[in-house]
Every structure is written in structure tokens, then in C-alpha cells.
Design a protein around this motif. Structure first.
Motif, PDB file in Angstrom:
ATOM      1  N   GLY A 310       0.600  -1.288   0.021  1.00 27.69           N
ATOM      2  CA  GLY A 310       0.000   0.019  -0.103  1.00 27.69           C
ATOM      3  C   GLY A 310       0.862   1.244  -0.017  1.00 27.69           C
ATOM      4  O   GLY A 310       0.613   2.097   0.692  1.00 27.69           O
ATOM      5  N   GLY A 311       1.938   1.338  -0.587  1.00 29.88           N
ATOM      6  CA  GLY A 311       2.810   2.233  -0.731  1.00 29.88           C
ATOM      7  C   GLY A 311       3.857   2.540   0.446  1.00 29.88           C
ATOM      8  O   GLY A 311       4.559   3.340   0.541  1.00 29.88           O
ATOM      9  N   LYS A 312       3.835   1.729   1.201  1.00 30.14           N
ATOM     10  CA  LYS A 312       4.751   1.718   2.609  1.00 30.14           C
ATOM     11  C   LYS A 312       5.558   0.600   2.577  1.00 30.14           C
ATOM     12  O   LYS A 312       5.605  -0.450   1.761  1.00 30.14           O
ATOM     13  N   ASP A 313       6.810   0.721   3.310  1.00 27.71           N
ATOM     14  CA  ASP A 313       7.646  -0.349   3.591  1.00 27.71           C
ATOM     15  C   ASP A 313       7.099  -1.595   4.074  1.00 27.71           C
ATOM     16  O   ASP A 313       7.512  -2.668   3.697  1.00 27.71           O
ATOM     17  N   TYR A 314       6.055  -1.348   5.114  1.00 29.37           N
ATOM     18  CA  TYR A 314       5.386  -2.545   5.757  1.00 29.37           C
ATOM     19  C   TYR A 314       4.187  -2.163   6.261  1.00 29.37           C
ATOM     20  O   TYR A 314       3.914  -1.175   6.700  1.00 29.37           O
ATOM     21  N   ASP A 315       3.161  -3.159   6.077  1.00 25.33           N
ATOM     22  CA  ASP A 315       1.896  -2.952   6.504  1.00 25.33           C
ATOM     23  C   ASP A 315       1.493  -4.372   7.468  1.00 25.33           C
ATOM     24  O   ASP A 315       1.605  -5.563   7.024  1.00 25.33           O
ATOM     25  N   SER A 316       1.321  -3.969   8.760  1.00 27.25           N
ATOM     26  CA  SER A 316       1.285  -5.077   9.566  1.00 27.25           C
ATOM     27  C   SER A 316      -0.231  -5.862   9.744  1.00 27.25           C
ATOM     28  O   SER A 316      -0.503  -6.598  10.656  1.00 27.25           O
ATOM     29  N   ASN A 317      -1.182  -5.328   8.905  1.00 26.91           N
ATOM     30  CA  ASN A 317      -2.648  -6.159   8.561  1.00 26.91           C
ATOM     31  C   ASN A 317      -2.259  -7.562   8.725  1.00 26.91           C
ATOM     32  O   ASN A 317      -1.781  -7.814   7.748  1.00 26.91           O
ATOM     33  N   PHE A 318      -3.270  -8.204   9.694  1.00 27.29           N
ATOM     34  CA  PHE A 318      -3.238  -9.554   9.598  1.00 27.29           C
ATOM     35  C   PHE A 318      -3.591 -10.203   8.156  1.00 27.29           C
ATOM     36  O   PHE A 318      -3.216 -11.330   7.629  1.00 27.29           O
ATOM     37  N   ALA A 319      -4.522  -9.339   7.409  1.00 26.05           N
ATOM     38  CA  ALA A 319      -5.295  -9.912   6.318  1.00 26.05           C
ATOM     39  C   ALA A 319      -4.028  -9.902   5.033  1.00 26.05           C
ATOM     40  O   ALA A 319      -4.158 -10.939   4.228  1.00 26.05           O
ATOM     41  N   THR A 320      -3.093  -9.144   5.264  1.00 23.02           N
ATOM     42  CA  THR A 320      -2.272  -9.041   3.951  1.00 23.02           C
ATOM     43  C   THR A 320      -0.729  -9.041   4.316  1.00 23.02           C
ATOM     44  O   THR A 320       0.283  -9.068   3.318  1.00 23.02           O
ATOM     45  N   ARG A 321      -0.426  -9.183   5.582  1.00 21.90           N
ATOM     46  CA  ARG A 321       1.076  -8.990   6.133  1.00 21.90           C
ATOM     47  C   ARG A 321       2.069 -10.299   5.558  1.00 21.90           C
ATOM     48  O   ARG A 321       3.271  -9.845   5.005  1.00 21.90           O
ATOM     49  N   MET A 322       1.558 -11.347   5.465  1.00 23.53           N
ATOM     50  CA  MET A 322       2.070 -12.366   4.678  1.00 23.53           C
ATOM     51  C   MET A 322       2.319 -12.580   3.482  1.00 23.53           C
ATOM     52  O   MET A 322       3.349 -13.062   2.784  1.00 23.53           O
TER      53      MET A 322
END
Length: 384
Positions: A310-322
Motif C-alpha cells: 500500500g505504498g509503505k515499507d510494511y503493513d502489519s494488517n493480519f489480512a495482508t502481512r504474509m
């Protein structure tokens, strides 16, 4: 042993000119996020060349842990209970999501994480005490999830083997994940447990290219050696899944199909993947690694990583982080799915839900809580 016993434990900001260290993944001893004071490296022209190349020595520090089982409710993880005999990992994988945990110790997630290893010397006894509790409900334990349970110091410490001996005695299910061939040492324990549906193994394989592996995960087993380990475990009757992790755009991503074909030939029964995750200090450490080893494609790699986050280095959202999201994440998902199905490597590679916890028996012998452990756990000294 004090955290500051060695001057190299002092956290520093990265120097202006970053150079790779032979046998290490991190390029710098990047400051942890909880540090109040920052020390910035400055080249005044007086440092000698031999000082710059001084190798970082590994320290293994004894730790008496207060508890040994960690529980999580993360919906994207196939296990709820894990056990890690060590903190920090000498394998030095630059992408390791556990690196930021060294910040809680006042140490750097960079070089400190892979050179200052904490061995939980009472792990087997603490596990035995935990399993003996009247209210304990057995479920599969993931062994060595945060940091590798078979990293180099395990050869001498044998904490992982002693933990496995407790689990075997209690007929307790366990799943292991490792990058080390040292797991072959414990086939005498794992094979009988696997025959009783009490053990499964996952081998992480990131790349088939030994040159990339030497910088990406410098002290882990070479890719060819890991393929041999898959074959050895399979021949012993131990089911082996493969974790293709992490998939890094333009670095390991081009190998997806070839890597899956190689692990199938080695005997793996299933495979799953994750895309690169860059939580907390892992992001700047990975940026430094890219600039040191792949300066020609560093910006391209990070652009694609951000496309999946989503334009960031990392997103910790459980639905997408893996797995990530977006066009690039979808492309990786389709490529992996098609290749895995063609080879018969279907499923997510987790055998946690097929293991049999009904065979569990409580340990007959429970060690007394030693004086040293009592001091740590209760905070009080014995009178006598």
C-alpha cells in the motif's frame, strides 16, 4: 554477562559509508527504537584499515527464563503455541522479523542480533514444569519460530534436543522450522514421533543461488545442503514441508518455479510462501543490505515491495502481512499456486492440525525449581 561487556555492543547509527561484513547479514549496528541517546559514527581519518575489517565475534549468553511457552491469537499463523530456546540468531538473515526483539534488551537489531545470542539454559526444565500443570491443555508446539532452534550454538548447547526429549517422553506434538542441517542429528527422536503423528518439519529455502544466500542468510546452511536435508528427513519417514520465505522482488522472486521443482525432487510434501516483511528496524537494515549488495536494483526492489504494501515499507494488517496486496502480490500468488499444483506441492505446508494431541501424558518427573531460577522468577532470595 553484561550487555555492555564488549564495546561492540554499543548501539551506533550507521556510518556514512556502509560496507558488508564477511559472514554477517547486517551491514551496521543500527540503533534500536527504544534507545534515548544516539551515537553517530564519524570518519575522522584516523581509523586504520585493519580496524575496519575486525570480525564480529559471537557471544552466547546464558539466560534463566521466567516462562518458556509463548501464545498468540494471530489469525494468519497456523499455530497458537511456540517455544524458542534462543534469543538472537547467528544465521544472520537480514530479513528476519525477530530482529526488532533485541531492542527490548537494549541491543541493536543489527549486528548485535546475530552476534549476541541468549541461550535459555532452563528451557527443558521449564517446559517439563509447564506440561505437568493440572490445567495444561496440549496442542502442537511450534519449535524455533522466532529464531532458529538449530543455529550453530545448538551443536554444543543441545537445548533443542533436550526439549525434544521432553516432548517425546510426554507424547506431545511438535512442529519445527529450520534452515539448518543440524536437525538431522535428532532424527532418532523425530522419526518415531512422526510415525505416531507427533512431529513434522518445515525447511525454509529462500534461494537456490549460493552467492545470494551467502549475503542474505550468511551462516545458515547452503541451499544445496538444505535440499539434502529434505531428502534425508523424508527418507527417515519424517514429513517435510518447505517454506519459501521470504520472496523478494528481483532478488529471489525469479526463482519461484525452479525452487519448487527442486524441493519436490528432494522429497518435500507441501510448500507455502511469504513475501518480504520489513517491520520496525528490519526496514532500514534491509535498505542498507540492498545498497551494499544490490545497488543496481535497490530502488526497483523497494518500489515493488511498496507496491505490495500500500505504498509503505510494511503493513502489519493480519489480512495482508504474509502475502501482500496489489498487482505484484497477485502475480506472485498465481505463479506459486500454478507451480505448486503442477508439482503436487499443494496445501499450506502446516501439519499442526493433523497431529494427534490425544496421546499426551504428563511428565512423571518434574525438576524442583532451582535456587537460581527462584531468584529470577520470584524476585526474592532464599534465606538458606
Amino acid at each position: 554477562m553484561s550487555h555492555d561487556e564488549n564495546n561492540q555492543s554499543h548501539v551506533m547509527l550507521p556510518p556514512p559509508s556502509l560496507k558488508a561484513h564477511k559472514g554477517r547479514g547486517a551491514v551496521s549496528n543500527l540503533q534500536g527504537r527504544f534507545e534515548v541517546h544516539a551515537r553517530e559514527a564519524y570518519d575522522d581519518g584516523w581509523q586504520r584499515e585493519e580496524e575496519e575489517s575486525t570480525p564480529w565475534k559471537t557471544q552466547v549468553i546464558d539466560e534463566v527464563c521466567k516462562s518458556i511457552l509463548s501464545r498468540n491469537a494471530s489469525p494468519d499463523l497456523p499455530f497458537g503455541v511456540s517455544l524458542n530456546p534462543y534469543r538472537g540468531c547467528e544465521h544472520g538473515c537480514i530479513y528476519c522479523f525477530a530482529r526488532p526483539t533485541h531492542s527490548y534488551l537494549g541491543l541493536s537489531p543489527g549486528m548485535d542480533f546475530e552476534s549476541k545470542i541468549f541461550a535459555k539454559v532452563n528451557a527443558p526444565d521449564m517446559l517439563r514444569r509447564e506440561l505437568a500443570k493440572s490445567g495444561y491443555v496440549p496442542e502442537s508446539i511450534a519449535l524455533g519460530v522466532n529464531t532458529d532452534a538449530y543455529q550453530p550454538c545448538e551443536r554444543d548447547r543441545k537445548l533443542t534436543r533436550r526439549v525434544l526429549e521432553v516432548l517425546q517422553e510426554c507424547h506431545h506434538p511438535v512442529g519445527l522450522i529450520t534452515k539448518s542441517a543440524l536437525i538431522e542429528r535428532d532424527i532418532d527422536i523425530l522419526a518415531p514421533m512422526a510415525a505416531q503423528r507427533l512431529a513434522g518439519v518445515a525447511i525454509t529455502l529462500t534461494t537456490l543461488d549460493p552467492a545470494i544466500a551467502r549475503t542474505l542468510e550468511p551462516r545458515a546452511a547452503a541451499p544445496a545442503r538444505r535440499l539434502r536435508t529434505i531428502r534425508t528427513l523424508t527418507d527417515a519417514g519424517i514429513p517435510v514441508a518447505v517454506s519459501v520465505a521470504p520472496i523478494i522482488p528481483f532478488v529471489t522472486e525469479p526463482e519461484i518455479e525452479r525452487l519448487l521443482a527442486a524441493v519436490k525432487d528432494a522429497g518435500a510434501v507441501s510448500a507455502h510462501y511469504t513475501v518480504l516483511r520489513l517491520p520496525w528496524e528490519v526496514a532500514p537494515l534491509f535498505h542498507q543490505w540492498l545498497e551494499a549488495h544490490f545497488p543496481d536494483r535497490a530502488q526497483r526492489v523497494m518500489n515493488r515491495v511498496r507496491d505490495m504494501r500500500g505504498g509503505k515499507d510494511y503493513d502489519s494488517n493480519f489480512a495482508t502481512r504474509m502475502k501482500g496486496e496489489g498487482v505484484w502480490a497477485d502475480l506472485i500468488r498465481q505463479r506459486f499456486k500454478i507451480a505448486a499444483e503442477r508439482l503436487g506441492l499443494t496445501g499450506q505446508g502446516s501439519r499442526f492440525h493433523t497431529m494427534d494431541a490425544s496421546q499426551f501424558v504428563r511428565p512423571l518427573v518434574v525438576p524442583p525449581l532451582g535456587a537460581r531460577a527462584r531468584v529470577v522468577i520470584s524476585g526474592q532470595l532464599d534465606l538458606f
